[in-house]
Design an enzyme around this catalytic site. Structure first.
Site, short mmCIF file in Angstrom:
data_model
loop_
_atom_site.label_atom_id
_atom_site.label_comp_id
_atom_site.label_asym_id
_atom_site.label_seq_id
_atom_site.Cartn_x
_atom_site.Cartn_y
_atom_site.Cartn_z
N HIS A 80 0.59 -8.66 14.78
CA HIS A 80 0.67 -10.12 14.71
C HIS A 80 0.51 -10.77 16.08
O HIS A 80 0.12 -11.93 16.17
CB HIS A 80 1.98 -10.54 14.05
CG HIS A 80 1.99 -10.32 12.58
ND1 HIS A 80 2.70 -11.12 11.70
CD2 HIS A 80 1.36 -9.40 11.80
CE1 HIS A 80 2.51 -10.70 10.46
NE2 HIS A 80 1.71 -9.65 10.50
N HIS A 82 -1.03 -0.77 6.68
CA HIS A 82 -0.13 -0.59 5.54
C HIS A 82 0.10 0.89 5.21
O HIS A 82 0.73 1.20 4.21
CB HIS A 82 -0.67 -1.32 4.32
CG HIS A 82 -0.66 -2.81 4.47
ND1 HIS A 82 -1.31 -3.66 3.60
CD2 HIS A 82 -0.08 -3.60 5.41
CE1 HIS A 82 -1.14 -4.92 4.01
NE2 HIS A 82 -0.39 -4.90 5.10
#
Length: 723
Positions: free
Chosen positions: A99, A267
Site C-alpha cells: 500500500h 494474496h
C-alpha cells in the site's frame, strides 16, 4: 429570577494571534486563489535533520545484514497488544509495503513509496490503510535502533521484502535510497470526492461517460489503493472488476501479467480481517483522540485483536498455508467452485463449495480450528476474465515461473517511483538493466567544452531555437518519480520527437545541426542540446549587457530506442507549457494552474518559476513564435523588460477572448502587446506580483540574470543524479 448557565470550561486569557487551524485561512476565504504552497513543500523549516544531513552518507554506515536479520526476527516476535496472525507478521508487513508503493500512478508520477508518505494524512487514515499504523509501530523499535541510517520510506519496503523472504520467496533485489518527507504532500490530487469510498455515481465522482476514470487517478474510489475488493461500487461482478483492474494497474505502470502476479502474490500470504462489527472501530489516526497517540481504528467495545480483528471487513485467508510462499492461491482458485457469501462484518466475499477439510487454513490462534478460505472479487477476476485466466493457468502449471514473475513485478512495484539506477544504493541492487528504469548510458566528460560552444555559436541557429530546444528536452523531468529530463536526449526519439509541444518540424531542423556537432566532437547529443541552450542564455545575457557563464556539467548519455519504452513515455507528453506560453487545447483547469503543476514537477520554487517565465518570454522561446507575453522591443536579450512592463501603470489589460488579453496604453488606447492568463497572473496574484516587482526594480537587472541562470541550470541538471 432567570438562571443563566455557567460556563465551566475556562477561556484562555491570551488572545492567540497564530492561526493554528485552517478555518480562517486565506484558502478558506478565497478558495479559488492560486495555491502556491505546492511549490514550497519539504523545506528546511519542516525538516529536523539539518542542512548538513546526507541520507546517502548515513546509508554507508548501515549494517544491512544485521538490519535484515532483525526484520526477519520481528516477523515471528508476536506482541500482545497486536498479535501476529499464526505468529507471523509477514502478511501485515507486505500489505504495508504494497500500500505504500501502490499509491503510485504513472500519469503524473505522484504517490508511491519514495517519500514515506504513508506516515501522514491522508494516506495514514485511508480506509484501505486501516491498521497499517500497527505495522509501523511494530517497526518502530528497529527504526529507533538504526536511526538515521534507515529512512522510514526504505524501512517499510524492506520490511515487505524481508516478509516474503522469511516465508520462502526468493526476491529479485532491493535498493535503498528513498528519503523521508516530514509533512503531508500538498501537490497530490487524490480525487474530488468529499467522502471516503464514495460510489462512482456520487457527487464529484472520478468517473464520467461509460466508466472513464479521471486522469491521473488510478484507484477506483477515494480511500482505496486500487480496486474495490467486494466489486465495482461494492457490487460483486468479477468481469466488471476485471475492467477496473486493467485500468487501475495500467495506470500504476503494470501489464496484464504483472497484474495477475501482483494480485495472486499479494494474496498468497496473510489474510483479510472482518470477524466482528465494523461499527465498533474508533476513529482513524488523524481523527483519533490524543490519548490514542496516533493510532486509529481502535476497538474499545470488544476484543478487536487476533481472530477478532476488523480491517477491510472481508474475513479469511486466501491459501491453506498463509505464512508460506507457495502456489496455494492458484491451487484453491482452480480446484473449487466459488460462491458469494457475507463475512461476519457484512462484506461480500467468495467462498469455496464443498472444500476438503485439509485445504482449509487453520485459525490464527487455535490450530485445531479450520475456516473456509476466501477470494475477493479481484481474485475471481483472475479466473473468469479470459486474458487473466490464461496467465493464471500458466502460473498454476509453472510455480517457478510464477515466483520469478512475481518477484520481478514486486521489485517494479516497490521501486518504480525511485527513478534511474543512479539513485539506487546497497548490496542487493540487481545488476540487470530494466527498461522501466529508463536506462541511459554514461556519457563522456573529457572534452573541450569551449570548442563545442564555439561551434554552436557559429551554427546559425537562433538564440530562441537553442534555448527552446534545451528547455523542451529538460522540461519532461518529473521530481515525483524522477523520470524524464534532458539526460538520454530522448527528445530525438519516438514518441517525444513527434509531440506537438516540441514543434516537430523546428525540432528536426535544430537536432540535425546539433547532432552533427555532437558527432564531430564524439560527445552525446544530450550534452550538446543542454550546452546549446546554455550558449543561447549566455548570448541573450550578453545582448542585455551582462556577461555571465552558465554552469555546465558534462557526462550525459544518449539513450537508444531499444532502451525506451515508447508507450511508457507517452504519459510524459505535455498538454501545456506555460513557460513557452502554449497549451494543446482549452481545459477545465486554468492555464496558470497547469503552469503551477509543471513548475512543481520540475522542483521549482515560486521565485524560480517567476524568473524563468520572465526570461524565457524576452529571449523569444514561445511555442510557434507566438507573441503573447513578449513584453519587450528587444527580443533575444535577457532583460527584465517582462516585469518592467507587466508592472507599469501606463498600461491596462483587456480581455479579448478565452485566455487572450490586450495590453493597452492608457493615454492613446493603442494595443501595445498581447498576453495570456499565464502572463497576467504574475501581475494579478499578490504573491507573484511581489516577486515580479523585485525583478522589475532598476537595481535588480543583474540579479534577474543571475537568478534566471541559477533556475535554468537547476532544470537542466534536474535528472543528473550522478553529480
Amino acid at each position: 429570577m432567570e438562571h443563566k448557565p455557567t460556563h465551566t470550561s475556562g477561556q484562555c486569557p491570551v488572545m492567540h494571534g497564530g492561526a493554528t487551524s485552517s478555518n480562517s485561512s486565506n484558502v478558506a476565504w478565497w478558495p479559488k486563489a492560486l495555491n502556491l504552497d505546492i511549490l514550497h513543500q519539504h523545506d528546511r523549516k519542516s525538516n529536523p535533520m539539518g542542512a548538513d544531513f546526507s541520507y546517502r552518507e548515513e546509508l554507508k554506515k548501515l549494517d544491512v545484514e544485521a538490519l535484515k536479520r532483525d526484520l526477519k526476527a520481528l516477523m515471528t516476535d508476536s506482541q500482545d497488544w497486536w498479535p501476529a496472525d499464526w505468529g507471523h507478521y509477514g502478511g501485515l508487513m507486505i500489505r504495508m509495503a504494497w500500500h505504500s508503493a501502490g499509491s503510485y500512478r504513472v500519469g503524473d508520477g505522484r504517490g508511491g513509496a519514495d517519500t514515506g508518505n504513508q506516515r501522514f494524512a491522508p494516506l495514514n487514515s485511508w480506509p484501505d490503510n486501516a491498521n497499517l499504523d500497527k505495522a509501523r509501530r511494530l517497526l518502530w523499535p528497529i527504526k529507533q535502533k538504526y536511526g538515521n541510517k534507515i529512512s522510514w520510506a526504505d524501512l517499510m519496503i524492506l520490511a515487505g521484502n524481508m516478509a516474503y523472504e522469511s516465508m520462502g520467496l526468493k526476491t529479485f533485489g532491493f535498493a535503498f535510497g528513498r528519503e523521508d518527507i516530514w509533512h503531508p504532500e500538498k501537490d497530490i490530487y487524490w480525487g474530488a470526492e468529499q467522502e471516503w469510498l464514495a460510489p462512482s455515481g456520487a457527487e464529484n465522482s472520478r468517473y464520467s461517460g461509460e466508466r472513464d476514470l479521471e486522469n491521473p487517478l488510478a484507484a477506483v474510489m477515494m480511500g482505496l489503493i486500487y480496486v474495490n475488493p467486494e466489486g465495482v461500487d461494492g457490487n460483486p461482478d468479477p468481469l466488471k472488476t476485471a475492467k477496473d483492474m486493467r485500468v487501475t494497474f495500467a495506470r500504476m505502470g503494470m501489464n496484464d501479467e504483472e497484474t495477475v502476479a501482483l494480485t495472486a502474490g499479494g494474496h498468497t500470504v496473510g489474510k483479510a480481517h472482518g470477524n466482528g462489527n465494523a461499527a465498533n472501530l474508533g476513529a482513524d489516526p488523524e481523527s483519533a483522540d490524543l490519548e490514542e497517540q496516533g493510532l486509529g481504528w481502535n476497538n474499545h467495545k470488544s476484543r478487536g485483536i487476533g481472530r477478532d480483528t476488523v480491517t477491510s471487513g472481508i474475513e479469511g485467508a486466501w491459501t491453506t498455508n498463509p505464512t508460506q510462499w507457495d502456489n496455494g492461491f492458484f491451487h484453491l482458485l482452480f480446484s473449487y467452485d466459488w460462491w458469494l457469501q457475507k463475512s461476519p462484518a457484512g462484506a461480500w466475499q467468495w467462498e469455496p463449495v464443498n472444500i476438503k477439510e485439509e485445504d482449509k487454513p487453520v485459525d490464527v490462534e487455535d490450530p485445531t480450528i479450520r475456516h473456509n478460505p476466501i477470494m475477493t472479487d479481484a481474485d475471481m477476476a483472475l479466473k473468469l476474465d479470459p486474458e487473466y485466466r490464461k496467465i493464471s493457468e500458466r502460473f498454476h502449471k509453472d510455480p517457478a515461473y510464477f515466483s520469478e514473475t512475481f518477484a520481478r513485478a514486486w521489485f517494479k512495484l516497490t521501486h518504480r517511483d525511485m527513478g534511474p539506477k543512479a539513485r539506487y544504493f546497497g548490496p542487493d541492487v540487481p545488476v540487470e538493466e530494466l527498461i522501466w528504469q529508463d536506462p541511459v548510458p554514461t556519457g563522456r566528460k573529457d572534452y573541450d567544452v569551449d570548442a563545442v560552444k564555439a561551434k554552436i555559436i557559429a551554427s546559425g541557429l537562433s538564440t530562441g531555437e537553442l534555448v527552446s530546444t534545451a528547455w523542451d528536452s529538460a522540461r519532461t523531468f518529473r521530481n515525483s518519480d524522477k523520470r524524464g529530463g534532458a539526460n538520454g536526449a530522448r527528445i530525438r526519439l519516438a514518441p517525444q520527437k513527434d509531440w506537438l509541444g516540441n514543434e516537430p518540424e523546428k525540432l528536426a531542423k535544430v537536432l540535425n545541426v546539433l547532432e552533427a556537432i555532437a558527432s564531430e566532437f564524439n560527445i552525446s547529443v544530450a550534452d550538446t542540446i543542454v550546452l546549446a541552450g546554455n550558449v543561447g542564455v549566455e548570448q541573450a545575457a550578453k545582448a542585455a549587457g551582462i556577461a555571465i557563464t552558465v554552469p555546465f556539467a558534462a557526462g550525459r548519455g544518449d539513450a537508444t530506442i531499444e532502451q525506451t519504452d515508447v508507450e511508457s513515455f507517452e504519459v510524459l507528453e505535455p498538454i501545456a507549457d506555460g513557460f513557452r506560453n502554449w497549451q494543446k487545447q482549452h481545459y477545465a483547469v486554468n492555464p496558470e494552474e497547469l503552469l503551477l503543476d509543471r513548475a512543481q514537477l520540475l522542483g521549482l520554487s515560486a521565485p524560480e518559476m517567476t524568473v524563468l517565465i520572465g526570461g524565457l518570454r524576452v529571449i523569444g522561446t514561445n511555442h510557434g513564435d507566438n507573441k503573447h507575453g513578449v513584453f519587450t522591443d528587444n527580443v533575444g536579450a535577457l532583460s527584465n523588460d517582462f516585469f518592467v512592463n507587466l508592472t507599469d501603470m501606463r498600461y491596462t489589460w483587456k480581455p479579448t477572448g478565452r485566455n487572450s488579453y490586450d495590453i493597452v496604453e492608457r493615454n492613446s488606447g493603442n494595443v501595445k502587446w498581447t498576453a495570456t492568463r499565464v502572463d497576467l497572473v504574475f501581475g494579478s496574484n499578490s504573491i507573484l506580483r511581489a516577486y515580479a516587482e523585485v525583478y522589475a526594480q532598476d537595481d535588480n537587472k543583474e540579479k534577474f540574470v543571475k537568478d534566471f541562470v541559477a533556475a535554468w541550470t537547476k532544470v537542466m541538471n534536474a535528472d543528473r543524479f550522478d553529480i
